[in-house]
Design a protein around this motif. Sequence first.
Motif, PDB file in Angstrom:
ATOM      1  N   GLU A   1       0.754  -1.076  -0.040  1.00  0.00           N
ATOM      2  CA  GLU A   1       0.134  -0.032  -0.003  1.00  0.00           C
ATOM      3  C   GLU A   1       0.861   1.146  -0.202  1.00  0.00           C
ATOM      4  O   GLU A   1       0.527   2.153  -0.557  1.00  0.00           O
ATOM      5  N   THR A   2       1.874   1.480   0.793  1.00  0.00           N
ATOM      6  CA  THR A   2       2.839   2.418   0.912  1.00  0.00           C
ATOM      7  C   THR A   2       3.406   2.362  -0.338  1.00  0.00           C
ATOM      8  O   THR A   2       3.632   3.663  -1.037  1.00  0.00           O
ATOM      9  N   ASP A   3       3.793   1.348  -1.092  1.00  0.00           N
ATOM     10  CA  ASP A   3       4.756   1.417  -2.413  1.00  0.00           C
ATOM     11  C   ASP A   3       3.737   2.121  -3.372  1.00  0.00           C
ATOM     12  O   ASP A   3       4.155   3.029  -4.109  1.00  0.00           O
ATOM     13  N   SER A   4       2.366   1.785  -3.576  1.00  0.00           N
ATOM     14  CA  SER A   4       1.536   2.081  -4.546  1.00  0.00           C
ATOM     15  C   SER A   4       1.212   3.525  -4.352  1.00  0.00           C
ATOM     16  O   SER A   4       1.199   4.421  -5.406  1.00  0.00           O
TER      17      SER A   4
ATOM     18  N   GLU B   1       3.339   5.926  -3.031  1.00  0.00           N
ATOM     19  CA  GLU B   1       4.320   6.650  -3.551  1.00  0.00           C
ATOM     20  C   GLU B   1       4.552   6.659  -4.853  1.00  0.00           C
ATOM     21  O   GLU B   1       5.124   7.786  -5.529  1.00  0.00           O
ATOM     22  N   GLN B   2       4.231   5.669  -5.390  1.00  0.00           N
ATOM     23  CA  GLN B   2       4.368   5.452  -6.919  1.00  0.00           C
ATOM     24  C   GLN B   2       3.254   6.271  -7.619  1.00  0.00           C
ATOM     25  O   GLN B   2       3.625   6.896  -8.508  1.00  0.00           O
ATOM     26  N   ASP B   3       2.214   6.588  -7.042  1.00  0.00           N
ATOM     27  CA  ASP B   3       1.264   7.428  -7.773  1.00  0.00           C
ATOM     28  C   ASP B   3       1.749   8.743  -7.475  1.00  0.00           C
ATOM     29  O   ASP B   3       1.520   9.396  -8.715  1.00  0.00           O
ATOM     30  N   ASP B   4       2.504   9.213  -6.621  1.00  0.00           N
ATOM     31  CA  ASP B   4       3.006  10.489  -6.576  1.00  0.00           C
ATOM     32  C   ASP B   4       4.194  10.732  -7.757  1.00  0.00           C
ATOM     33  O   ASP B   4       3.865  11.742  -8.468  1.00  0.00           O
ATOM     34  N   GLN B   5       4.878   9.642  -7.888  1.00  0.00           N
ATOM     35  CA  GLN B   5       5.955   9.842  -8.814  1.00  0.00           C
ATOM     36  C   GLN B   5       5.167   9.884 -10.391  1.00  0.00           C
ATOM     37  O   GLN B   5       5.748  10.255 -11.317  1.00  0.00           O
ATOM     38  N   THR B   6       4.028   9.160 -10.405  1.00  0.00           N
ATOM     39  CA  THR B   6       3.596   9.072 -11.788  1.00  0.00           C
ATOM     40  C   THR B   6       3.053  10.283 -12.328  1.00  0.00           C
ATOM     41  O   THR B   6       3.166  10.707 -13.406  1.00  0.00           O
ATOM     42  N   ASP B   7       2.389  11.058 -11.243  1.00  0.00           N
ATOM     43  CA  ASP B   7       1.867  12.326 -12.047  1.00  0.00           C
ATOM     44  C   ASP B   7       3.177  13.244 -12.585  1.00  0.00           C
ATOM     45  O   ASP B   7       2.987  14.001 -13.018  1.00  0.00           O
ATOM     46  N   SER B   8       4.301  13.041 -11.793  1.00  0.00           N
ATOM     47  CA  SER B   8       5.363  13.902 -12.011  1.00  0.00           C
ATOM     48  C   SER B   8       5.943  13.531 -13.158  1.00  0.00           C
ATOM     49  O   SER B   8       6.364  14.189 -14.124  1.00  0.00           O
ATOM     50  N   GLU B   9       6.377  12.270 -13.398  1.00  0.00           N
ATOM     51  CA  GLU B   9       7.140  11.856 -14.551  1.00  0.00           C
ATOM     52  C   GLU B   9       6.207  11.682 -15.985  1.00  0.00           C
ATOM     53  O   GLU B   9       6.680  12.063 -16.747  1.00  0.00           O
TER      54      GLU B   9
ATOM     55  N   VAL C   1      -6.066   2.907  -9.328  1.00  0.00           N
ATOM     56  CA  VAL C   1      -5.808   2.140  -8.007  1.00  0.00           C
ATOM     57  C   VAL C   1      -6.794   1.072  -7.918  1.00  0.00           C
ATOM     58  O   VAL C   1      -7.962   1.223  -7.872  1.00  0.00           O
ATOM     59  N   ILE C   2      -6.204  -0.289  -7.611  1.00  0.00           N
ATOM     60  CA  ILE C   2      -7.251  -1.415  -7.429  1.00  0.00           C
ATOM     61  C   ILE C   2      -7.640  -1.459  -5.802  1.00  0.00           C
ATOM     62  O   ILE C   2      -6.688  -1.569  -4.925  1.00  0.00           O
ATOM     63  N   ASP C   3      -8.776  -1.284  -5.645  1.00  0.00           N
ATOM     64  CA  ASP C   3      -9.272  -1.437  -4.171  1.00  0.00           C
ATOM     65  C   ASP C   3      -9.458  -2.853  -3.668  1.00  0.00           C
ATOM     66  O   ASP C   3      -9.240  -2.977  -2.586  1.00  0.00           O
ATOM     67  N   ASN C   4      -9.661  -3.713  -4.805  1.00  0.00           N
ATOM     68  CA  ASN C   4      -9.861  -5.202  -4.292  1.00  0.00           C
ATOM     69  C   ASN C   4      -8.757  -5.701  -3.825  1.00  0.00           C
ATOM     70  O   ASN C   4      -7.667  -5.627  -4.274  1.00  0.00           O
TER      71      ASN C   4
ATOM     72  N   LEU D   1      -7.127  -8.660  -5.712  1.00  0.00           N
ATOM     73  CA  LEU D   1      -6.603  -8.388  -7.169  1.00  0.00           C
ATOM     74  C   LEU D   1      -5.084  -7.981  -7.143  1.00  0.00           C
ATOM     75  O   LEU D   1      -4.761  -7.052  -6.333  1.00  0.00           O
ATOM     76  N   ARG D   2      -4.343  -8.418  -7.849  1.00  0.00           N
ATOM     77  CA  ARG D   2      -3.078  -8.064  -7.947  1.00  0.00           C
ATOM     78  C   ARG D   2      -2.951  -7.024  -9.396  1.00  0.00           C
ATOM     79  O   ARG D   2      -3.689  -7.463 -10.417  1.00  0.00           O
ATOM     80  N   PRO D   3      -2.208  -6.146  -9.464  1.00  0.00           N
ATOM     81  CA  PRO D   3      -1.772  -5.517 -10.953  1.00  0.00           C
ATOM     82  C   PRO D   3      -1.277  -6.256 -11.800  1.00  0.00           C
ATOM     83  O   PRO D   3      -0.534  -7.490 -11.506  1.00  0.00           O
ATOM     84  N   VAL D   4      -1.686  -6.060 -12.975  1.00  0.00           N
ATOM     85  CA  VAL D   4      -1.238  -6.970 -14.128  1.00  0.00           C
ATOM     86  C   VAL D   4       0.217  -6.794 -14.273  1.00  0.00           C
ATOM     87  O   VAL D   4       0.654  -5.727 -14.175  1.00  0.00           O
TER      88      VAL D   4
END
Lengths: 136, 316
Positions: free
Chosen positions: B249-252, B254-262, B298-301, B304-307
């Motif tokens: 959860e923490t990974d995802s 932080e990754q969302d923050d970086q996705t917006d920037s990059e 972001v997958i709430d379930n 489920l894992r991301p593909v």
Amino acid sequence: MVTPSADTSVSNGVYVPGGITNGDVKPSLSTTPLADFLMQLEEYTPTIPDAVTGYYLNRAGFEASDPRIIRLISLASQKFISDIANDALQYCKMKGTASGSSRSKTKDKKYTLTMEDLTPALSEYGVNVKKPYYFT
Amino acid sequence: MADPAVASGGSLHLGGRGGSGSGGGGSGGKAATSPAENYYLARRRTLQVVVSALLTECGFESAEKAAVETLTEMMQSYISEIGRCAKAYCEHTARSLPTLPDTVVTLVEMGFNVDTLPVYAKRSQRMVITAPPVTNQPATPRALSAGQKRTHPSHIPSHFPEFPDPHTYIKTPTFREPVSDYQVVREKAASQRRDVERALTRFMAKTGETQSLFKDDVTAFPLIAARPTTIPYLSALLPSELELQTLEETDSSEQDDQTDSENATGNNISDDPGADKENSMLPPGGVAPAAKASEDNVIDNPYLRPVKKPKVRRKK
């Protein structure tokens, strides 16, 4: 008993309705002789015990106030049966003498009541009996 | 042939002996009948004796059994019919006790010549009187009764039938209301939990290996044996499932923050977060969120894992 009205006469316990000319119509039913006969019944006991007749009468709903009535009824049913038996005896005798048996002894003294004699005797009374011919 | 069994003058001797309920031979009475049957059959047998007596008086020496039965049946039904008809006549005139005229009218209705009755009575006085009446055996069986029947209320006369057994109309609920007192419920829950714990530990001790505290007495106070693992420090290194989940959860996040920037294409870089995650499992505690953008959504379930897409090598 019936209560007579004012304009009729009661003679010897028989109700004669007014307007009937004497000798034309005779009352066919008169209970007087039987009322006397009932008195005689006290000493005579019919063959059927009072308890048995009383039991069957009670089953039909007849509660007898007077035990002589029970005796009367038992006597009547006795006569009923013995009338039938006499008729059957006549049939039996007829069958015996019809075949032309010996006259030395008038008839065989032993009479046996069989269904063959009883059936025609009963048919005169309107009772039809049909028994199976053979049963062990 | 058994039939026609002749009921001869022997039946008359039976009459002299006295036909009681348990009954002499009668006409063909073989086996012993129950008292209830005797109660009903006794009078029938008496009628049979009477019929036999009448036949003898008529002049018959013997008779067929079927004929005697027929005449007995006729006599019984004749008596019953007279009773019923006389009762009907007397009730027809609004009376309740039948009298002589009722009976006479009944006899006339049945086709009986009443005038001949006195003559007959006088004639047959020479016949022997049959047996005295049979003894009474009450044949009512006592039904199975449970409990006491209720007594009649005052407005019901006493000659009416009784009330049925109480179990036929009384309803008892089969369940008991559960206890809802807080204290009792709390106590119950606590004792249940304690019992469950104790039972479970005892079960583990009894079925598995045990170590004992006391040297001499092995069975008293058994302890569940500890199972040493081969690599003891492995469990310290590997995060538990719960930690893993929080890690993801923490990974995802932080990754969302970086996705917006990059603002990179998600397909090429989507592998990196997966690879990063795998790498991050080994170094203890350290999470290097160097991963780039992952999926946009972001997958709430939690199931489920991301593909995971295969690595596409760009050949430059």
